[in-house]
Design a protein around this motif. Structure first.
Motif, PDB file in Angstrom:
ATOM      1  N   LEU A 182      42.498  57.172  33.440  1.00  0.00           N
ATOM      2  CA  LEU A 182      42.776  56.815  34.651  1.00  0.00           C
ATOM      3  C   LEU A 182      42.600  57.893  35.789  1.00  0.00           C
ATOM      4  N   CYS A 227      41.571  50.833  37.279  1.00  0.00           N
ATOM      5  CA  CYS A 227      42.813  50.746  37.370  1.00  0.00           C
ATOM      6  C   CYS A 227      43.613  50.162  36.196  1.00  0.00           C
ATOM      7  N   TRP A 264      50.006  47.053  39.547  1.00  0.00           N
ATOM      8  CA  TRP A 264      48.588  47.885  39.472  1.00  0.00           C
ATOM      9  C   TRP A 264      48.839  49.170  39.552  1.00  0.00           C
ATOM     10  N   ARG A 314      46.493  53.054  39.729  1.00  0.00           N
ATOM     11  CA  ARG A 314      45.386  53.828  39.867  1.00  0.00           C
ATOM     12  C   ARG A 314      45.715  55.503  40.273  1.00  0.00           C
ATOM     13  N   THR A 370      38.504  48.816  39.585  1.00  0.00           N
ATOM     14  CA  THR A 370      39.239  48.548  40.596  1.00  0.00           C
ATOM     15  C   THR A 370      38.506  47.277  41.553  1.00  0.00           C
ATOM     16  N   TRP A 416      43.473  46.608  45.933  1.00  0.00           N
ATOM     17  CA  TRP A 416      43.152  48.111  46.672  1.00  0.00           C
ATOM     18  C   TRP A 416      42.402  47.742  48.024  1.00  0.00           C
TER      19      TRP A 416
END
Length: 160
Positions: free
Chosen positions: A15, A22, A32, A34, A80, A94
């Motif tokens: 990652l 993510c 989530w 990331r 993502t 995101w």
């Protein structure tokens, strides 16, 4: 023998090296995770009576917290660009977090999450939540519901 912690460490490194990917974990807690802009960003949508369901809450994890989260959550790795609350959706979590300035120093509307970069926010004393910053649209909805006690002051256009 490979341990779950070692597997989690491998996923964390993957990652870290792939910001367009993510991890999506359990539906409860931080959903989530990331690595973006040099930090571990965890996000979730808030739901319930306290916030609009589109409100994104975010938190920055350190390396150990990211590793602990990966190890303790069965996670699916996703691009993502496919990190939707549910499909179909117009925006990813995101994109919503970016639009709401979740990882910035901007103040945000208590109800919808809109930041003062794009919304005029003003503080109000509310019936159940105390002093809250609200945008004009949310203030109208809260006032119509009888939730506003008074103007608290701070904000653009605020009345002292």
């Amino acid at each position: 023998m490979t341990t779950p912690r070692e597997i989690a460490a491998d996923i964390r490194e993957y990652l870290r090296s792939n910001s367009a990917v993510c991890a999506e974990g359990a539906a409860h807690g931080w959903r989530w995770l990331r690595f973006c802009a040099g930090e571990w960003r965890a996000v979730r949508y808030c739901s319930g009576d306290e916030r609009r369901s589109s409100y994104v809450e975010g938190r920055v994890f350190d390396d150990d917290e990211a590793l602990d989260w990966i190890e303790s959550h069965p996670a699916t790795l996703r691009p993502t660009a496919e990190a939707y609350r549910w499909d179909p959706a117009e925006q990813t979590v995101w994109e919503d977090a970016c639009e709401q300035d979740v990882f910035s120093d901007f103040d945000r509307c208590f109800w919808c999450g809109g930041s003062d970069r794009d919304h005029d926010l003003q503080e109000y004393q509310t019936v159940e939540d105390g002093v809250c910053s609200l945008c004009d649209e949310c203030h109208t909805a809260w006032a119509d519901a009888g939730e506003i006690v008074s103007t608290a002051g701070k904000g653009r256009g605020a009345k002292a």
